[in-house]
Every structure is written in C-alpha cells, then in structure tokens.
Design a protein around this motif. Sequence first.
Motif, PDB file in Angstrom:
ATOM      1  N   TYR A 141       0.712  -1.206   0.077  1.00  0.00           N
ATOM      2  CA  TYR A 141       0.047  -0.073  -0.241  1.00  0.00           C
ATOM      3  C   TYR A 141       0.965   1.207  -0.118  1.00  0.00           C
ATOM      4  O   TYR A 141       0.565   2.149  -0.665  1.00  0.00           O
ATOM      5  N   LEU A 179      -7.571   5.004  -1.071  1.00  0.00           N
ATOM      6  CA  LEU A 179      -8.245   5.488   0.212  1.00  0.00           C
ATOM      7  C   LEU A 179      -9.373   3.984   0.265  1.00  0.00           C
ATOM      8  O   LEU A 179      -9.371   3.686   1.554  1.00  0.00           O
ATOM      9  N   PHE A 180      -9.988   3.854  -0.792  1.00  0.00           N
ATOM     10  CA  PHE A 180     -10.883   2.573  -0.544  1.00  0.00           C
ATOM     11  C   PHE A 180     -10.179   1.384  -0.012  1.00  0.00           C
ATOM     12  O   PHE A 180     -10.471   0.616   0.881  1.00  0.00           O
ATOM     13  N   LEU A 182      -7.218   1.530   1.540  1.00  0.00           N
ATOM     14  CA  LEU A 182      -6.591   1.549   2.964  1.00  0.00           C
ATOM     15  C   LEU A 182      -7.832   1.233   3.799  1.00  0.00           C
ATOM     16  O   LEU A 182      -7.654   0.227   4.777  1.00  0.00           O
ATOM     17  N   ALA A 183      -9.090   1.454   3.572  1.00  0.00           N
ATOM     18  CA  ALA A 183      -9.947   0.647   4.348  1.00  0.00           C
ATOM     19  C   ALA A 183     -10.020  -0.554   4.400  1.00  0.00           C
ATOM     20  O   ALA A 183     -10.115  -1.396   5.236  1.00  0.00           O
ATOM     21  N   ILE A 186      -6.959  -1.948   6.235  1.00  0.00           N
ATOM     22  CA  ILE A 186      -7.442  -1.948   7.424  1.00  0.00           C
ATOM     23  C   ILE A 186      -8.189  -2.982   8.108  1.00  0.00           C
ATOM     24  O   ILE A 186      -7.966  -4.000   9.165  1.00  0.00           O
TER      25      ILE A 186
ATOM     26  N   PHE B 429      -3.944   5.748  10.250  1.00  0.00           N
ATOM     27  CA  PHE B 429      -3.843   4.135  10.570  1.00  0.00           C
ATOM     28  C   PHE B 429      -3.826   3.643  12.101  1.00  0.00           C
ATOM     29  O   PHE B 429      -4.683   2.833  12.373  1.00  0.00           O
ATOM     30  N   ALA B 433      -7.500   1.625  12.627  1.00  0.00           N
ATOM     31  CA  ALA B 433      -7.218   0.355  12.929  1.00  0.00           C
ATOM     32  C   ALA B 433      -8.325   0.128  14.261  1.00  0.00           C
ATOM     33  O   ALA B 433      -8.947  -1.069  14.163  1.00  0.00           O
ATOM     34  N   LEU B 436     -12.063   0.103  13.691  1.00  0.00           N
ATOM     35  CA  LEU B 436     -12.278  -0.968  13.005  1.00  0.00           C
ATOM     36  C   LEU B 436     -12.476  -1.924  13.872  1.00  0.00           C
ATOM     37  O   LEU B 436     -13.338  -2.940  13.682  1.00  0.00           O
ATOM     38  N   VAL B 444     -14.977   4.652  10.142  1.00  0.00           N
ATOM     39  CA  VAL B 444     -13.811   4.441   9.228  1.00  0.00           C
ATOM     40  C   VAL B 444     -14.151   4.945   7.845  1.00  0.00           C
ATOM     41  O   VAL B 444     -13.131   5.536   7.364  1.00  0.00           O
ATOM     42  N   VAL B 448     -12.560   7.733   5.712  1.00  0.00           N
ATOM     43  CA  VAL B 448     -11.863   7.643   4.586  1.00  0.00           C
ATOM     44  C   VAL B 448     -12.644   8.337   3.124  1.00  0.00           C
ATOM     45  O   VAL B 448     -11.799   9.134   2.401  1.00  0.00           O
ATOM     46  N   MET B 452     -10.758  11.656   1.249  1.00  0.00           N
ATOM     47  CA  MET B 452     -10.788  11.886  -0.315  1.00  0.00           C
ATOM     48  C   MET B 452     -11.137  13.299  -0.609  1.00  0.00           C
ATOM     49  O   MET B 452     -10.350  14.102  -1.515  1.00  0.00           O
TER      50      MET B 452
END
Lengths: 510, 517
Positions: A141, A179-180, A182-183, A186, B429, B433, B436, B444, B448, B452
């Motif tokens: 990533y 970013l999608f 990244l979600a 995680i 992060f 993390a 989530l 989260v 995100v 953007m």
Amino acid sequence: MSNFPFLSVLTVAPLVGALVVALLPRRRPDLAKLVAFGWSLLVLVLSVIMWIAFQADGDRFQFRESYAWIPNWGVNFTFEVDGIALVMLMLIAILVPLVILASWHDAEQSKRSVPVYFALLLVLECTMIGVFAAADVFLFYVFFEVMLVPMYFLIGSYGGHQRQYAAVKFFLYSLVGGLFMLAAVIGLWVVGGKTFDWQALSQAEFATDTARWLFLGFFLAFAIKAPFFPFHTWLPDAGGAAPAGAAALLVGVLDKVGTFGILRYCLPLFPEASRWFAPWALALGVIGIIYAALLAVGQNDLKRLVSYTSIAHFGFIGVGIFAFTTQAGTGAVLYMLNHGLATGLLFLVVGMLIARRGSALISDFGGAGKLVPLLAGVLFFAGLASLALPGTAPFVSEFLVLIGTFTTNKPVAVIATLGIILAAAYVLWMIQRTTQGTLNPTLTEVDGMRRDLTLREKIVVAPLIALIVLLGFYPKPVTDVINPAVKATMQDVGRTDPAPAVGTVQEAAK
Amino acid sequence: MSELKLPSLDYAALAPILILLGAALVGVLVEAFVPRRLRNGVQLALALLAVLSALTMVILNADDRLLTAGQAIAVDGPALFLQGAILILATMALLLIGERSVERGGAFVAHAAVTAESPDDRRQAEGAGGTTEVYPLATFAIGGMLIFVAANDLLTMFIALEVFSLPLYLLCALARRRRLLSQEAAMKYFLLGAYSSAFFLFGVALIYGFTSGIPGRTAGVDFATIHAAVADSPASRTLLFAGMALLAIGLLFKAAAAPFHVWTPDVYQGAPTPVTGFMAACTKVAAFGALLRVFHVAFSGASWDFTPVLGAVAVLTMLVGAVLAVTQTDIKRLLAYSSIANAGYLLVGVLAPSKDGLSGTMFYLVAYGFSVIAAFAVVTLVRDADGEATHLSRWAGLGRRSPFFAAIFTFILLAFAGIPLTSGFTSKFAIFAPALDANQAWLVIAGVLTSMVLAFPYLRVVVMMWLSEPGDATPTVTVPGALTSAALVIGVLATLVLGVAPAPLLDLANGAAEFVR
C-alpha cells in the motif's frame, strides 16, 4: 547467489540514484542525464542476474527477505517475487533506461530543472519495483500510494497542454481508489489476525460477507489504477498531457499495478468473492474492450489515441484474469508484459513524431512517411504489434486470452474477438492519416520533420522491436516463468481448467 | 465542626505545572523591572527555560502512576504523555512567537487596545517593538493545559480550562497587521468561549446532582465518584445525559468539533500566525486529552449511550471540515477547516475504547501537532510589504520563486492528505485500525470518504505553488530567522520520522495508554 538480497537492493538502488541525480548542479544537465542513464542500466544488469538466478521450476515465491519495520502493527519490509512479479520487474528494468534515453531532450522544453526530471524518473522506478516486489500488504500500500507523487510532478511540471488538469485528475482518481483500499487493508488486518504478511493472510479464512467487502475495496483501487471501464477517464487526460517518456511508463508499467494487484491480492486472498464478482468483472472487461476501441477510432490526438487503445487492452487483460483458466491467466500476464513493450514503443515513437512536428494532432500530419521514412516504419511496426499481428508478441498473449476464455465463457470470448477488428481499424487509420497518403505541405516547413531517427532514437527503439519479435516467435522463456505462478493463483481461486473439448485448440496455443 | 485537613501534595509529580505557573509569574515581574530593550530576550529565555525544565521533570516522572493534591490531579501515563507532547509543541510555538527577524518588531503589537486603523495604530504597526507580555501569557496558557490533561475532577478541569483559555483570548488580539480582524477574532473567541465554559460548568452541576445518593459515598465531581455513580446511582439518568451533553459541548468547543466549530476559521485567520499554530497544536492536545479522560475514566460505563452521539458529531465534523475546506481561498482558513476535519478523525480515536484506541489518539495528536506548527511556520514566511500574503491566489508559482519552502510545504500538505511515509498516514492508521477493531466501521468509512474530499484542497495548493506561473503578485519568502528555522526543521523532521519509523513513539504511547482512576 540466491542469498543475495536482490529485491531490497533493486528497490533502494534507484532511490539512491535519484538522490545523486537531484543533487547534481542544475547547470550540468548532461551529467545528470548520463548518471541517470548509467544508474538505470545498473538496475537492468542486476535484474538480469536475478532473472537468471530465479528457478522457474522452484518455489512459487523466491528471494524472500523480511526486516521488521513497525512491530506494533506487525508491519515488515517483506519482499518476495513469483513469476508474475518477476516478469513485471524485468519490464520495468528494460523500459526505464529506454525511457531515459528517449526523454533526453524532453525536460529542456519545459524550462524546469532537468536533473529533477531524471531524478523523478528514478524515484518512480524505485516505487514501481517496490510495489511489485512487496509481499507485505502494508508495504504494498505504501508503494502504491507513494508512486503517485513522482508521477504527479512528471505530468504536472513537465507535461504538455492541460498538464495541471491532467495531473490533478490523475492524483485524485488514484487517491480515491487508494483510500478505498486503505479501508480494506485495515479491515484485512483486523479480521486477518493483525498481520500484513501475504503468506499468512493467504491462509486465513474470512466470513463470506467480509471477504466480499474487502474484495470490493481492493478491486476498486485496482480497477481505477488499471483502469477498467468506467473508471478510465483519467487515463486519456494523463496520457495525453504527460511527456512521452512518462506516458510510456504510466501506461506500460504503472497501470499494470492494477491488474497485478488483482492477481496477487484479490484472487488469492478472497477466492470466494473473486468467483462471486467474476461475471461483473468480465462484463467490465468486455465493455472496456469495445467502448475504448470505438473511442480510440475517433481520437484526433495521438497520445490520447494510444491511451484509449491501452484501455481496450486492459479490458483483454481483465477478461483473461477473470476467465479463471491457466491459459487465459498466462495470456493475461504475458499481455501485461507485451503490452508494456508494444505500447511503450508506440508511446515513445509517437513522442518522437510529436517532438518533431510540435503538435500531437493527427490532422497536423499527413504523408509524414515521405519525410521521415524510418520513423514512419517504426511507427507502423509499433502499430501492428499493438493490434496483435501474428508474429509479434501481443498476438501470443491475445490469442491465449481468447482461447482460454472460450473454454469457459463463449459469449465473452466472441464479443472480445470483435475488439481485434476494431484494433485494426484504429491503428491502421491512424497510420494512414499520419504517415501515408499525400504529403501535408505544412510539414515540409517544419524543421524537425526533416530529421529522421537519430542514433539515440535508434538505440531506444531497437531493443523493444527485437523483444517484440523474439517473444512473438518464442515466448517459452517467459511463459515458463509465468505458468507456475498463474497455476498456483488459479488453485488459490479454486478453479481447475476444464478438460479440452477439442484437442487441436489446445495444441495451437502452445 | 471537623478540622480542615490539608491534602498532601506530591511536589515532584506536580513540578511541571508549578514550574510553568511560577515562571509565568516571574515573567510578569520581568515586565515591571527589566529595561525595555532587554525584555524580549529575557522573557523568551525564561519561557523556554521553564518549558524545557518542565519537560525534563515530565521525563523524570515518566514512571509515576498516582493521584495527588487530594485526588484532584492524576499523574498517569496519558497525562504524562500528553504533558510531554504539549511541552514539546509549545517549545516550537514559543520559537515562532519569539521570532523578531521576519518582521520588524515581531508578529505582535504593543497595545492591543488602540483603535484599529487610527493613526496611533498605524504607527505601532510600522515596526514599533511588540509587547513582551505574550511570553507570560503563553506560559500561563501552557501551565493551564498541563493541568487540564491531568485534572482528575471536573472542577479542577474547569479551572484549568479558564487558566489556559483567558491568555489565549488575549493573544488572539495582538496581531501586528490587520488589527480589526485580530480584534474581531479575539472578541468572537472570548464570547463563544465564555458560553462554552458556562455550558461546561452547568454540566458539572448536573453531574454533581447525579452523583448524590449513592449508598456509602458522598456526592462529588471527581472521576472515581462519577464512575461509581454511572454504575449505580439512584438518580435519574436524565441528569447524567444532560450533564454529559453539556460537558461535551464545553470540551468539543475547545476541540473545534462541529457544530461547535464556527469560531475556528475566524480565530485562526485573525490571530497572529504563531499563536494560531500554538492553538492548532497545543489546544488540540489539551482538549482531546480532557475528552479522553472524561469519557474513558468518568463515563466509560455509559459508553453505549454516548458513542452514537459522539460518533454522529465525529462524522459531522469530518464532513463540515472537509467540504468547507474545498471552498476556501485563504491559506489560514483552509488550515482551520483542515484542523476541524482532523478533530473529527481524532474523535474516531476517542470512540475506540481499547488501549490501542487511546494510544492511537495520543500518537495522532503528537503527529498532527508537529505538522500543523510547521505549516503555520511556513505561512509566517510567505509575505509581501503588507505582511503575510495569505490569499491562495498569491501563492501561485511559489515553487518557482522559493522551491525549498514550497517543497517543505508540499511535504506537509501530503502529510495532511495522508500519503504514506509521512506521519499523516501512520497516524490515520493508528486511529482507524482500533476503530475498525471496535466495530465502528461506519466511522472509518466516513473518515476515508472525507479524506478523499479533503485531498482536493491540499492538492489545489500544491498545484498553485508548483504548476501555476508566478505572477507579479507572488510574494517572496522571507529568509527565516534562526528561531523559525528551528521550529520548521523540528516539525518537518518529526513529520518524516513519525511516517517512516513510528515504532518508538507508538511504543511510548502504548506504554502510557492506561488511566489511573
């Protein structure tokens, strides 16, 4: 020999080179070019040694290295390559020196720092190698995102018309996809036992719904990167505005990260979700093949035209991946390599033509073959390779994709075959309008058009032409490396090849 | 009548607070007794000395886990970590405040009360020496913040809130240029701040009422009592919810969370830029330190009740910050909206009730603080004859005029956008993390999506600086003095190091991530 830390050295070497080049005085542009070129050759030599050291019939993943990075999150610098990644690394190592050579005078035109241009190219090489060599999802990533930064400045600072718009569009599209992802990264970390190691994650089992959401996160990022229809609109702008060398890397290598990511991350990590989404992905691929080809026919800007042809080719690659047969998969990976060579060549040649004429519009050309016969010939060859003429490398891959798909999904294969006809249309029509026919009188007044290929340009195109022909007749060295990796990936997905219905079709593929 | 018993004081544990408040008092005396031309140097040295010796005491106390001053102050892991963070960030802010070579006389005026735009005012804007009271004021504010993050009952917390807020109101009014804007900012901040303090105090009263009537305990507003009351108070839950809501309003106001954020852009724009940097970094640490303590220590039993509400506030904050940042044309306002959005991300961390969530939030606070002070340091340098050129159109082509500072600012913006290898990515992060992990996927996803949106305004500034041609109006970058350079170098290096090698600070935050009750 295989104990040598090939992958980390390969990743770091261009970065060191970039620092050296960037620190060279601005008044000595030629020195910067030479150092950058030499450095990229060094990387090439190292890659060739690694290719030789790679055992095609050995383990799936080789050259594994792992160093702790952020122990709190289980992040490691883990590098390893399978056959697919190895082929892509070779493509990068071959293309970068040629691009540097081809861009020899590009940076001067922009009135900006010349050493910085070549330093950016080397930074880009570092991130591209890293993204294919990483075997840690977090590390992947990181490279995936950082890759945007040098490309952004290459387009934005050194590009042509509308470069600002194109650079921002490129960055935002990729960042949104990233970013999608990244979600999803995680999420993968949380449900996968707080590890980023690819090997460990590929053994993990996920709940069906979770896996589908995570697949979607990754797939979106890769579909934007590749790009697949309908996420493709950034590519013609970026490809049209980028300097020719950067465009060759953008389309030739950078976009392959998308298809590579699907093969390495989407399929093995989420096999059930991959099967579930496959019809949709196939549909996107097929639409891309036809739609982008039709748009390519209508383009009047050479670089935009080549960009659209690439989107059509990415449709083929997507179909090959999601057909879930070894043949189609091997064809797709081979296509990734061949497309890099053929479209890379096409972009570079088109760039040479544009540099001479000072315009990228097809309507500004006409009968150019009479002034620059050699260049026109090379353009013709690159065009034919791009439309997958038998005897050129792309033919092998396109054919493998089509027959591999035909065995499992006839309608898709049939519609995709129409793409070949359209490819002939856009390539031949473009050639006819630029180099054939009566000479456009204004062309004779342009000084640049009186110079045919220089020695430097011949050195740029010769290796690419040689490789395209060689792999067109004898792809075995490459397919031997790719095949085991593709087989293993298809096993991960849980699909085995259907028994051959007609033996001769299988034979023809070999 | 029983004899009044004095609580025992652990002077070593309280030393950082005492040092700063003492130094602030000495600073007031310096104003009276030291000749004018020496004052600036003496005051700056005194303030830096105080902050650094307080930092040393924090480091020496690093293993303390205790309650002192009659349970009013908790010296535990989070308190010490956040105190350390505030002190380090405050050092950088003091360096910016002390800068005198970028603008003649510094960024502050001598007399804030002179009518704006009057001849007197114009004279003092033209390079008369600035006031040196800023140093004791800043030192008081830092001292108040140190108490704020360590306060173990609501009354101490309220006093700390006032101790650090009042000097900030004053500091906002002292900008050398654009006096009217500065005075307006201070006025707004003061009025709204006073309202929010009143909300907070009212909340304290309601919570006090809620804690009365538990068998075997006297009513009180210390966190242990509140925690016990949340578990089994016979009083109406309405008292609890109303009290929590009012307390949250007071704290969220300081944290600049929507819908209590409206002061932020105006105050950030009007305040002298070094003070803006100070507020963006240190006030944020203090406010979130208090939020963490209140919701993790006192009200942890009611997390089912407050999580949806605070979650909605977080999403709203991220949305407001990100969307409105897109439309900004002034760099300071843009950074203000970005700071609002970041408050939203931090709230996501506050709502992850695990140890990882706590340490992630603390990590984020430190990482963001370094970047944001560095960003405002660059803003102080981009200037023309009329002072700082904050309108974005003026930044066009800055990369051509001053590639070095444009590159630094680009790096900071990439960090804000969360590009890997910067602290912006690792800190995102660190927060997402655990969120989530705590099944807060919706937070989260909101984070995100807003990231953007937020990438666009950052990118627009990058485009402005690098890809636009410099015009006649493009200001030049002033060569920074040693103080600003030092702050800038610290901020940028920290942004890089925390992005590339975050492990040491994560370890530190992990080790500190446990409250004592």
